[in-house]
Scaffold this motif. Sequence first.
Motif, short mmCIF file in Angstrom:
data_model
loop_
_atom_site.label_atom_id
_atom_site.label_comp_id
_atom_site.label_asym_id
_atom_site.label_seq_id
_atom_site.Cartn_x
_atom_site.Cartn_y
_atom_site.Cartn_z
N PRO B 7 0.84 -1.20 0.00
CA PRO B 7 0.00 0.00 0.00
C PRO B 7 0.88 1.25 0.00
CG PRO B 7 -0.46 -1.43 1.90
CD PRO B 7 0.78 -1.94 1.25
N LYS B 8 0.57 2.18 -0.88
CA LYS B 8 1.38 3.40 -0.95
C LYS B 8 0.84 4.39 0.08
CE LYS B 8 3.50 6.49 -4.28
NZ LYS B 8 3.61 6.91 -5.65
N ALA B 9 1.12 4.10 1.32
CA ALA B 9 0.64 4.93 2.42
C ALA B 9 1.47 4.60 3.66
CB ALA B 9 -0.84 4.65 2.70
N LEU B 10 1.34 5.39 4.69
CA LEU B 10 2.07 5.21 5.96
C LEU B 10 3.53 4.85 5.75
CD1 LEU B 10 -0.70 3.48 8.16
CD2 LEU B 10 -0.13 5.90 7.99
N PHE B 11 3.93 3.63 6.16
CA PHE B 11 5.35 3.27 6.15
C PHE B 11 5.98 3.37 4.76
CE2 PHE B 11 2.96 -0.53 5.37
CZ PHE B 11 3.66 -1.12 4.32
N TYR B 12 5.15 3.28 3.72
CA TYR B 12 5.69 3.27 2.37
C TYR B 12 6.62 4.46 2.12
CZ TYR B 12 6.07 3.19 -2.66
OH TYR B 12 6.57 3.15 -3.93
N ASN B 25 13.87 -9.94 -3.52
CA ASN B 25 14.90 -10.93 -3.15
C ASN B 25 14.30 -12.31 -3.00
OD1 ASN B 25 17.13 -9.41 -3.14
ND2 ASN B 25 17.12 -8.97 -0.93
N LEU B 26 13.08 -12.35 -2.54
CA LEU B 26 12.44 -13.64 -2.33
C LEU B 26 11.72 -14.11 -3.59
CD1 LEU B 26 11.02 -13.16 1.28
CD2 LEU B 26 13.07 -14.39 0.58
N GLY B 27 11.97 -13.43 -4.68
CA GLY B 27 11.40 -13.86 -5.96
C GLY B 27 9.95 -13.51 -6.17
N CYS B 28 9.48 -12.45 -5.56
CA CYS B 28 8.08 -12.07 -5.75
C CYS B 28 7.98 -10.87 -6.68
CB CYS B 28 7.44 -11.65 -4.43
SG CYS B 28 7.50 -12.92 -3.20
N GLU B 29 6.80 -10.71 -7.21
CA GLU B 29 6.52 -9.49 -7.96
C GLU B 29 5.87 -8.52 -6.98
OE1 GLU B 29 3.65 -7.96 -11.59
OE2 GLU B 29 3.85 -10.11 -11.19
N VAL B 30 6.36 -7.29 -6.96
CA VAL B 30 5.81 -6.31 -6.03
C VAL B 30 4.91 -5.34 -6.77
CG1 VAL B 30 6.35 -4.47 -4.40
CG2 VAL B 30 7.82 -6.50 -4.52
N ILE B 31 3.70 -5.20 -6.26
CA ILE B 31 2.78 -4.26 -6.89
C ILE B 31 2.43 -3.18 -5.88
CG2 ILE B 31 0.45 -3.99 -7.82
CD1 ILE B 31 0.74 -6.74 -9.00
N VAL B 32 2.69 -1.93 -6.27
CA VAL B 32 2.41 -0.82 -5.37
C VAL B 32 1.10 -0.19 -5.79
CG1 VAL B 32 3.26 1.39 -4.51
CG2 VAL B 32 4.88 -0.43 -5.07
N SER B 33 0.26 0.11 -4.81
CA SER B 33 -1.00 0.79 -5.16
C SER B 33 -0.66 2.17 -5.70
CB SER B 33 -1.90 0.91 -3.93
OG SER B 33 -1.21 1.57 -2.89
N GLY B 34 -1.54 2.74 -6.46
CA GLY B 34 -1.24 4.03 -7.08
C GLY B 34 -1.22 5.16 -6.08
N ASP B 35 -1.06 6.37 -6.57
CA ASP B 35 -1.12 7.53 -5.69
C ASP B 35 -2.50 7.63 -5.07
OD1 ASP B 35 1.44 8.22 -6.23
OD2 ASP B 35 0.94 9.68 -7.80
N THR B 36 -2.53 8.21 -3.89
CA THR B 36 -3.82 8.42 -3.22
C THR B 36 -4.72 9.28 -4.11
OG1 THR B 36 -2.61 8.47 -1.15
CG2 THR B 36 -4.87 9.24 -1.08
N ASN B 37 -5.99 8.93 -4.17
CA ASN B 37 -6.95 9.76 -4.90
C ASN B 37 -8.29 9.70 -4.18
OD1 ASN B 37 -8.17 7.31 -5.53
ND2 ASN B 37 -6.99 7.12 -7.43
N LYS B 38 -9.26 10.34 -4.76
CA LYS B 38 -10.54 10.45 -4.08
C LYS B 38 -11.16 9.08 -3.82
CE LYS B 38 -14.46 13.19 -3.37
NZ LYS B 38 -15.29 12.13 -2.93
N GLU B 39 -11.05 8.21 -4.79
CA GLU B 39 -11.68 6.91 -4.62
C GLU B 39 -11.04 6.15 -3.46
OE1 GLU B 39 -11.33 4.06 -7.78
OE2 GLU B 39 -12.50 2.62 -6.59
#
Lengths: 369, 308
Positions: B7-12, B25-39
């Motif tokens: 989640p692109k929030a708090l600790f991010y 490093n553990l071989g995962c794909e990382v997906i970051v949520s987009g910028d905060t918006n109204k929704e």
Amino acid sequence: MKITFPHMGNLFIPLKVLFDILEIDYAVPSLSRCKFEEGIAHSPEFACLPFKITLGDLLDGIEQGADHILYGGGCGQCRFGYYADLHEAILKSAGYDVTMIRLDSSNMTFQELMGKLKPFTEGKSKARLVRGILSAVNTVLMADRLSKTAAWIRCREQQKGDTDKVMRRFNQRIIKAKGYKEIKQLIHSARKQLRSIPVDLEFKPLKVAIVGEIYTSIDPFVNMEMESKLGSLGVEVHNHLTISSWVIDHGIKKVLPLKLKNKAHERGKELFDTDDIGGHGLQTVGNAILSAQKGFDGVIHTYPFTCLPEIVAQCSFGEIQDQYGIPIMTLIIDELTGKAGYETRIEAFVDMLERRRQLELQKTMREAF
Amino acid sequence: MTKIGLPKALFYYQHSAVWEGFFRNLGCEVIVSGDTNKEILDRGVRCCSNDTCLPVKVFHGHVDILKGNVDYVFIPRYTCLINREYTCPKFCGLPEMTYLNLDKQVRLLEISLNVETGHMEAAKGLKTVSKSLDLDYRAAEEAFQNALRELEQGYKKCENSFGEPVAKERDRKRQTLAVLGHPYMIYDKYLSMKLLEKLRSRNISIVTPADLEYQTKRRHAVPYQEKVFWEVGLDNLGSAFVFAGSENIDGIIYLTPFACGVDSFVIEFIERRLKSDYTVPFLKLTVDEHTGEAGFDTRLEAFLDMIG
Ligand code: SF4
Ligand code: SF4
């Protein structure tokens, strides 16, 4: 030297005993919180309510001539730990010259504790000190027992209001009383008066537990006399947080080299896989679960607006209601909470519990015959 | 490849690189949520109690958006990253809080960080991580140790190496403002109403707590030097007085979210001391979910006009 302290439920009663035995001059802030408005005016807007109310207490004590402030504390990881510093800064810029004595049981050794208390204990014999502490502890237990008795009688009294009358008179007198003997005497006689109130022994009251942030749970001024209100609606109230348990958790357990666990706190870990969510958050969760298991009819959760740990705790209630089938209502309190709307919510909750009980009863009857 | 949502929030905003690295490093794909918006904000508001602070509401929104597109959402449990400095209580219960508020409709991975117990509690989370990713426990443990090292180094170095004293020479042509607040407030464009961009577009240069050395901030954090306090509280408290004491700072803006328990205390300490011991102009900007950009801008402009 005159000492004052912030109120917390009936903590003032044992403190009076302690100060009287040690012959320390003190000022007890009024129970009607006459400096409530001033406390709020001097506080940051988003400080939690206990901060604002205790600031009012201190202003009250100072007006009565106090120049020292005694702070007990240490309440896990929360704002409470910083109250004293901010109170001090605010009082100073308001022009009051007071000395703070902070007792933070979670970060202090016994030696440090005694060091802080030196100005008060100096020149007093050890025997007197021990007598003071033991008498104070005994008073805590007696005072809490008195509240429990009142809660039991209140919902069963035949003449509504009898219990509150006794307790009101008791509070008026106790605040003026002097010395262990007189205080003990007052508690005894209040107990006796309570016991002579005619009660309906057949009556089966609903049982409701109060859980949540300690300040709002136990201070009748802060929670707008929730216990009396519930009692007058014929509800037996169980308050899991009491001053005696607080003193045991924050004083005695910390000083003794024992690792005793708080049962409710441990139980709270069922839903939060961690050691602490700040304040009494885990206890709140644990107490809600334990109340369900003990067969209570409902739980009222109360906390001051924006209270950090309780907001976290509250998230678990949907789950607890589902898993354990106990209704939980949350009441959030701040200085703007109106008494009328607040009482209406309590009444509606009690009505709902009563209907629920009737339905259960009918169901059991149908199944039985 | 297992998809991990961040989640692109708090600790991010402070530790994104560490955790992205950890999962890659553990071989995962990382997906970051987009910028905060109204929704995202609206979704968050819907699942949290009303008096929850704005950033935690927004955090919920990010998790809610992510949950359908990833295998797991990662939520670290920060309790204590540096000795005697604590995080906000909400961080300690964040994984469960999010899980329960989203009606248990999300699969989470969690790792506890508590330096005071030597990160002992992390083991449990790491076991789940290694099991869920079908990995050897030792691999997860090793990646975790790497992540810890990076976290630690992050505290030692200051990212923009602005250092002390603040700005070597005064840039006469440009104003310099200090912007204080939680990193997840000042660097989130939506929550901050693009505050940094707005200042930059007026050719104002900006400093933030990230520009100061860790030790410098701690030394100036009156009255909590050497004492137990909130980590982010120490950052802002210390920075405020370093900036206030510097000739090169023309003003301080503190951006705070509605209902933040930590800020309510920290700002009070700052404001009181600034009033009595310093002359630097100070502006507190509070943002909540109803704050309109127009009102926000008016307050900002009035402040900028005042400092000229
Ligand atoms: S537990 Fe709640 S009321 Fe107590 S200090 Fe923390 S936020 Fe304030
Ligand atoms: S520090 Fe403030 S904004 Fe951050 S989670 Fe805690 S209360 Fe919310």
